[in-house]
Design an enzyme around this catalytic site. Structure first.
Site, mmCIF file in Angstrom:
data_model
loop_
_atom_site.group_PDB
_atom_site.id
_atom_site.type_symbol
_atom_site.label_atom_id
_atom_site.label_comp_id
_atom_site.label_asym_id
_atom_site.label_seq_id
_atom_site.Cartn_x
_atom_site.Cartn_y
_atom_site.Cartn_z
ATOM 1 C CG ASP A 41 51.117 -139.370 11.566
ATOM 2 O OD1 ASP A 41 52.042 -138.539 11.477
ATOM 3 O OD2 ASP A 41 51.262 -140.578 11.298
ATOM 4 N N GLY A 42 47.591 -137.019 13.467
ATOM 5 C CA GLY A 42 46.220 -136.532 13.516
ATOM 6 C C GLY A 42 46.150 -135.021 13.372
ATOM 7 C CB SER B 58 43.936 -151.299 11.499
ATOM 8 O OG SER B 58 44.903 -150.401 11.998
ATOM 9 C CB SER C 30 43.714 -149.226 4.523
ATOM 10 O OG SER C 30 43.849 -150.267 3.581
#
Length: 285
Positions: free
Chosen positions: A66-67, A183, A181
């Site tokens: 995803d990064g 987390s 968000s």
């Protein structure tokens, strides 16, 4: 058709997969170009600067997680992005290593579908001139090294929403709701929902909760503090240090990110697997 390839150069398995992908593309006479950093690390070419890659290709292939896909999205503009997940299950990178070639062939054949994802656009002033920063996941202002608890003042369409005493503020898209968000206690939001979520980080009042707003709102944020500077992050990258009283404006961007969709991937299944929802029930315990 020409593909722009972006690789997570810190993962050996991503580098190995890039070499396999390049051989596969060559065997089919399909054109490709790597971003300059990936090319140097893999020893392969041709290459182009990441800022020029969009001009050089018709579609992007992101090899990592995803990064890596988030990083790629900052340069893809509206061109389709195939996200190949090399590591653990991700929310954004839709295809596994074994699904990669079918995904590329679907783009070559024009038989693919797109998930269009909204972005945030943040207006900041640098040297008195407006600059615009985009984020697919979130815009975050944090207290950084400031030793006290600052107050984050938030306005919606010019109307005061609240003044949060907190360690920071997250403004997330529906796509980014499952990132920082979540987390910080924010809700899970289905990715095609036309909303943003504002999530305070460690608020100092029990009554402060995340708030979901429609994505046609204009959000203004400033920091009330005695001195200090406050990091502004867009998708995890520090882009500016804000001074007390300095206002940023966040709104929906006119540009979307187009992710190539995996027809065999279901959002509810992703949530169950990623967040371990219903595992005991599913196992029959």
């Amino acid at each position: 058709m020409k593909f722009g390839i972006v690789v997570n150069i810190n993962r050996e398995d991503a580098l190995e997969l890039a070499a396999e992908l390049v051989d596969w593309l060559k065997a089919r006479n399909l054109r490709y170009v790597l971003d300059a950093t990936s090319a140097r690390k893999t020893g392969m070419g041709p290459s182009a600067a990441i800022t020029e890659l969009n001009k050089e290709c018709d579609a992007f292939i992101s090899l990592g997680g995803d990064g890596t896909l988030l990083f790629t999205s900052h340069y893809s503009v509206t061109k389709p992005v195939i996200g190949i997940n090399v590591g653990h299950l991700g929310f954004l990178a839709e295809f596994s290593k074994t699904e990669m070639y079918d995904a590329v062939e679907s783009v070559v054949n024009g038989s693919y579908s797109i998930h269009s994802r909204s972005q945030l656009e943040t207006e900041v002033r640098i040297g008195g001139k407006p600059h615009y920063l985009r984020a697919l996941n979130d815009v975050v202002i944090e207290k950084g090294t400031y030793p006290r608890i600052p107050t984050f003042i938030i306005r919606l369409d010019g109307e005061l929403l609240s003044a949060y005493r907190a360690d920071g503020i997250i403004i997330a898209t529906s796509t980014g709701s499952t990132a920082y968000s979540l987390s910080a206690g924010g809700p899970v939001i289905a990715p095609k929902s036309n909303v943003f979520v504002i999530t305070p980080i460690c608020p100092h009042m029990l009554t402060v909760r995340p708030i979901v707003i429609s994505d046609d709102k204009t959000i203004e944020v400033s920091v009330d503090a005695h001195g200090g500077q406050f990091p502004l992050n867009c998708d995890g990258h520090v882009t500016k240090m804000l001074n007390p009283g300095e206002t940023i404006t966040v709104r929906k961007s006119n540009e979307v990110i187009n992710l190539v969709a995996n027809a065999d991937r279901r959002y509810c299944e992703i949530l169950r697997n990623k967040l371990l929802w219903g595992r005991e029930h599913h196992s029959g315990n």
